[in-house]
Design a protein around this motif. Structure first.
Motif, PDB file in Angstrom:
ATOM      1  N   UNK A   1     -70.658 -10.231 -30.689  1.00  0.00           N
ATOM      2  CA  UNK A   1     -70.112 -11.577 -30.530  1.00  0.00           C
ATOM      3  C   UNK A   1     -69.921 -12.270 -31.864  1.00  0.00           C
ATOM      4  N   UNK A   2     -70.874 -12.040 -32.795  1.00  0.00           N
ATOM      5  CA  UNK A   2     -70.878 -12.842 -34.024  1.00  0.00           C
ATOM      6  C   UNK A   2     -70.479 -12.084 -35.271  1.00  0.00           C
ATOM      7  N   UNK A   3     -70.617 -10.766 -35.241  1.00  0.00           N
ATOM      8  CA  UNK A   3     -70.322  -9.986 -36.437  1.00  0.00           C
ATOM      9  C   UNK A   3     -71.508  -9.897 -37.367  1.00  0.00           C
ATOM     10  N   UNK A   4     -72.079 -11.048 -37.725  1.00  0.00           N
ATOM     11  CA  UNK A   4     -73.253 -11.084 -38.604  1.00  0.00           C
ATOM     12  C   UNK A   4     -74.261 -12.090 -38.060  1.00  0.00           C
TER      13      UNK A   4
ATOM     14  N   UNK B   1     -83.997 -13.667 -39.238  1.00  0.00           N
ATOM     15  CA  UNK B   1     -84.910 -14.714 -38.763  1.00  0.00           C
ATOM     16  C   UNK B   1     -84.350 -15.408 -37.527  1.00  0.00           C
ATOM     17  N   UNK B   2     -83.052 -15.628 -37.518  1.00  0.00           N
ATOM     18  CA  UNK B   2     -82.413 -16.268 -36.370  1.00  0.00           C
ATOM     19  C   UNK B   2     -82.507 -15.390 -35.136  1.00  0.00           C
TER      20      UNK B   2
ATOM     21  N   UNK C   1     -91.271  -7.729 -36.243  1.00  0.00           N
ATOM     22  CA  UNK C   1     -90.759  -6.900 -35.149  1.00  0.00           C
ATOM     23  C   UNK C   1     -89.249  -6.799 -35.196  1.00  0.00           C
ATOM     24  N   UNK C   2     -88.586  -7.934 -35.432  1.00  0.00           N
ATOM     25  CA  UNK C   2     -87.133  -7.912 -35.496  1.00  0.00           C
ATOM     26  C   UNK C   2     -86.662  -7.081 -36.676  1.00  0.00           C
TER      27      UNK C   2
ATOM     28  N   UNK D   1     -80.359  -8.755 -47.715  1.00  0.00           N
ATOM     29  CA  UNK D   1     -80.850 -10.099 -48.007  1.00  0.00           C
ATOM     30  C   UNK D   1     -81.069 -10.928 -46.745  1.00  0.00           C
ATOM     31  N   UNK D   2     -81.696 -10.329 -45.740  1.00  0.00           N
ATOM     32  CA  UNK D   2     -82.032 -11.068 -44.524  1.00  0.00           C
ATOM     33  C   UNK D   2     -80.901 -11.242 -43.552  1.00  0.00           C
ATOM     34  N   UNK D   3     -79.734 -10.647 -43.835  1.00  0.00           N
ATOM     35  CA  UNK D   3     -78.565 -10.753 -42.964  1.00  0.00           C
ATOM     36  C   UNK D   3     -78.222  -9.366 -42.436  1.00  0.00           C
TER      37      UNK D   3
END
Length: 355
Positions: free
Chosen positions: A17-20, A24-25, A36-37, A54-56
């Motif tokens: 749906x979002x691509x990226x 954390x989100x 876990x994520x 970098x967290x993405x």
């Protein structure tokens, strides 16, 4: 390599749906710890399904998305050029087209350009396969004019087209082409169910009337109130009659409308207007959510740091991807016209409270 977990498949679905997305989100949305994520994302990355940096995390194209050699050419999309909302839809369509080895071409929709004129303009693109079209249609008269003016060319001269985030009225010539949009009536129902479950009965709608989406939301709001047995109270327009071509007009002062109606909650479309509403409420001494709960609609800026409004989020990128899929199916396997609706989701970020 182990079998992907159900949660990992849900992560992939969210990225479609979002691509990226930020890791954390995703952790917050799935109700798991960041560690876990991160492990789930690392497992998906080892399987070649996502890339992380970098967290993405972003979705990678798979071999199943590759276009067969027989289908080549240019997909043109015509949509409003300065719309953050449509920018996400356009991005989803572009990613889908490029994953399939197709050439991408974007054109901004002119302010007063009819759908027919836009389709004629896109036909001039080199190796044109078809068009994804999001007409402006600020006023109902704009759609009426389309029905009178546009006539499809006979096949094979007519290149296929898909209406994106728009449905043409029943009986219109444009209703004979494929279309995909968000089920905004379901989005309104999600917002009202969320508020009703928290004890709110006097709910105000603050919305414009200058787009098909806005008009659908206004109509669905009235219907959903009746279905839930909630009272209907006067709803202020965020654009006056005849001002439909001025979407950037100043938002009226709304705290007085909230007080007069005795409203304990507000659904505001769009979330840009919702942010303005929250600022007005704070300026009038009304706290969000302690005094007034607010649900925004669109999820363009409502999730940014410092805003964090509960929001109905249309699947914008998936709308774009589905438009490309509909166009491709029309080219490869012609069949009945399809009008597809995708469901939005509600993202609870804490701007509502029980009473």
């Amino acid at each position: 390599m182990g079998k992907p977990s159900n949660r990992q498949e849900q992560i992939v679905a969210a990225l479609r749906q979002r691509g990226t997305a930020r890791v954390a989100e995703l952790a917050d949305e799935f109700g798991v710890s960041f560690v876990t994520m991160r492990r789930d994302v690392e497992a998906l990355a080892r399987g070649g399904r996502v890339a992380r940096s970098h967290g993405v995390v972003r979705l990678l194209p798979t071999s199943g998305n590759a276009a067969p050699a027989s289908l080549t050419g240019t997909v043109t999309m015509i949509a409003p050029g300065r719309s953050a909302y449509f920018a996400e839809i356009v991005r989803g369509a572009q990613i889908a087209a490029e994953e399939q080895g197709l050439t991408w071409n974007f054109m901004a929709c002119e302010e007063d350009e009819s759908a027919g004129a836009a389709l004629d303009r896109s036909a001039g693109a080199a190796d044109a396969l078809g068009t994804l079209l999001s007409p402006r249609w600020r006023l109902p008269v704009d759609v009426d004019a389309e029905d009178t003016a546009w006539q499809p060319l006979p096949a094979p001269a007519q290149r296929p087209a898909v209406l994106v985030e728009r449905f043409a009225p029943r009986g219109s010539a444009l209703a004979t082409i494929d279309a995909v949009r968000t089920d905004h009536a379901h989005g309104v129902w999600l917002a009202l169910r969320h508020l009703h479950a928290r004890g709110h009965r006097r709910i105000l709608l603050a919305a414009r009337d200058d787009s098909p989406t806005a008009r659908t939301i206004r109509s669905a709001f009235v219907t959903s109130l009746a279905d839930m047995g909630l009272p209907r109270i006067a709803a202020p327009l965020l654009s006056s009659a005849g001002a439909g071509r001025s979407p950037d007009a100043p938002v009226p002062h709304l705290p007085e409308a909230v007080r007069t109606a005795g409203a304990t909650a507000v659904l505001a479309h769009s979330d840009v207007d919702a942010v303005n509403l929250v600022q007005q409420l704070h300026g009038a001494g009304l706290r969000v959510p302690a005094d007034v709960s607010v649900v925004a609609y669109d999820d363009v800026i409502a999730g940014m740091d410092g805003l964090e409004l509960t929001t109905v989020a249309p699947p914008k990128r998936e709308i774009g991807r589905t438009a490309v899929a509909l166009l491709r199916e029309r080219l490869e396997r012609p069949g009945p016209t399809r009008h597809v609706e995708l469901l939005p989701v509600l993202r609870d970020r804490g701007s509502t409270e029980s009473i």
